[in-house]
Design a protein around this motif. Sequence first.
Motif, PDB file in Angstrom:
ATOM      1  N   GLY A 168      -5.034 -13.573   0.005  1.00 10.63           N
ATOM      2  CA  GLY A 168      -3.874 -13.148   0.789  1.00 10.63           C
ATOM      3  C   GLY A 168      -4.301 -12.274   1.943  1.00 10.63           C
ATOM      4  N   LEU A 199      -1.673  -6.493  -7.142  1.00 11.65           N
ATOM      5  CA  LEU A 199      -2.339  -5.295  -6.650  1.00 11.65           C
ATOM      6  C   LEU A 199      -1.743  -4.063  -7.311  1.00 11.65           C
ATOM      7  CD1 LEU A 199      -2.641  -5.958  -2.807  1.00 11.65           C
ATOM      8  CD2 LEU A 199      -4.526  -5.649  -4.412  1.00 11.65           C
ATOM      9  N   TRP A 236       0.162 -11.267  -1.345  1.00 12.80           N
ATOM     10  CA  TRP A 236      -0.931 -11.284  -2.304  1.00 12.80           C
ATOM     11  C   TRP A 236      -0.873 -12.543  -3.154  1.00 12.80           C
ATOM     12  CZ3 TRP A 236      -5.403  -9.222  -2.427  1.00 12.80           C
ATOM     13  CH2 TRP A 236      -6.164  -9.176  -3.602  1.00 12.80           C
ATOM     14  N   VAL A 276       2.056  -7.126   3.234  1.00 10.77           N
ATOM     15  CA  VAL A 276       0.971  -7.779   2.502  1.00 10.77           C
ATOM     16  C   VAL A 276       1.512  -8.930   1.657  1.00 10.77           C
ATOM     17  CG1 VAL A 276      -0.781  -7.460   0.718  1.00 10.77           C
ATOM     18  CG2 VAL A 276      -0.444  -5.704   2.476  1.00 10.77           C
TER      19      VAL A 276
END
Length: 384
Positions: free
Chosen positions: A366, A304, A298, A296
């Motif tokens: 993202g 997060l 972001w 991921v």
Amino acid sequence: MTNSLDLPKAPADTRVVVAMSGGVDSSVTAAILKAEGYDVVGITLQLYDGGAQPRRAGACCAGQDIADARRTAEIIGIPHYVLDYEQRFRESVIDPFAASYLAGETPVPCIACNQTVKFRDLLATARDLGADALATGHYILSRPNGAHRSLHRPADLDRDQSYFLYGTTQEQLDFLRFPLGPLPKSETREIARLHGLEVAAKPDSQDICFVANGRYSDVIAKLRPEANEPGDIRHLDGRHLGRHDGIMGFTVGQRRGLGVASGEPLYVVAIEAATRTVRVGPREALATRRLALRDVNWLGDAPLAPGSGQEVFVKVRSTRPPAPAVLRMTPDGEVEVELSGAESGVSPGQACVVYDGEGAGARVFGGGVIARTSLTEALASVAA
């Protein structure tokens, strides 16, 4: 006082490297910046040599593209360089693409290309050349956001390329500029005509530069001969329906060319690479509402963190509009997406891109690579 690129310099004192693919978008990007008085340097990357192999119409990075970029640079009066990035491209894009495909996934190679060769390696080269920014012809917006910049969907949503750029890091984003973000494609072509650019009517690239004839399977067979190993085609209910010559010939959602006879329309619903099994089933079996993401990236203002969930919009295909979803991080750090409505034919390896809205100007938060879907989880539990 800042210039049109939000940099505190006069345009003449601002060096901008433009990634020139030879297409109309990057050519117009260079032309606009040159007309505004910037110190523009054009760079074209030689990524893949297809040799004498015939190419599909519209494929990017064909031999003519370097010549087109060079001619554009001559017309607008900027220096132009061609860099041999073939080895980097092979290591960062083609080899991982083949590995992902053999793992039963559906990778998106142009995302990897933007993440690595273009926005990592070319950006470093631009800095070495003393550039203040790297500009590209992508249709996406970036805006000042405090000490940094944020990424947003463009004005022309039919040309939105945010799906392919979600992996841009914050450091890269702060250095990148996208002059075409506010423009419709029709205006881009008109600007090209006004500048006398020969590429004004050139067809759009399809971002598949290493697939000359439009067939991924041919590339995989050449790179990974083991992909030709045969296996079973099985129905979701366990029935054995036939054999195949290699999983490389199948993608999730495929209906044609399955090579099996059945009294019902069948679709590929999963590819189990470990056993070389292709699972097929009815169309409704393709629906999924839950995704787990890996790798991921972001770009939100706040990091997060595990919690109750954040209402967002997501894209699981480049051609689909963003749809409502809930994004959450589990206590063990895994990012999950719960779709408000079922999506059909979602495969591991594809990207899931996250937004704060659905229209022009929506911010790109993202995204990540789809590691699992609710269907693949269900099949794994049955196999266990």
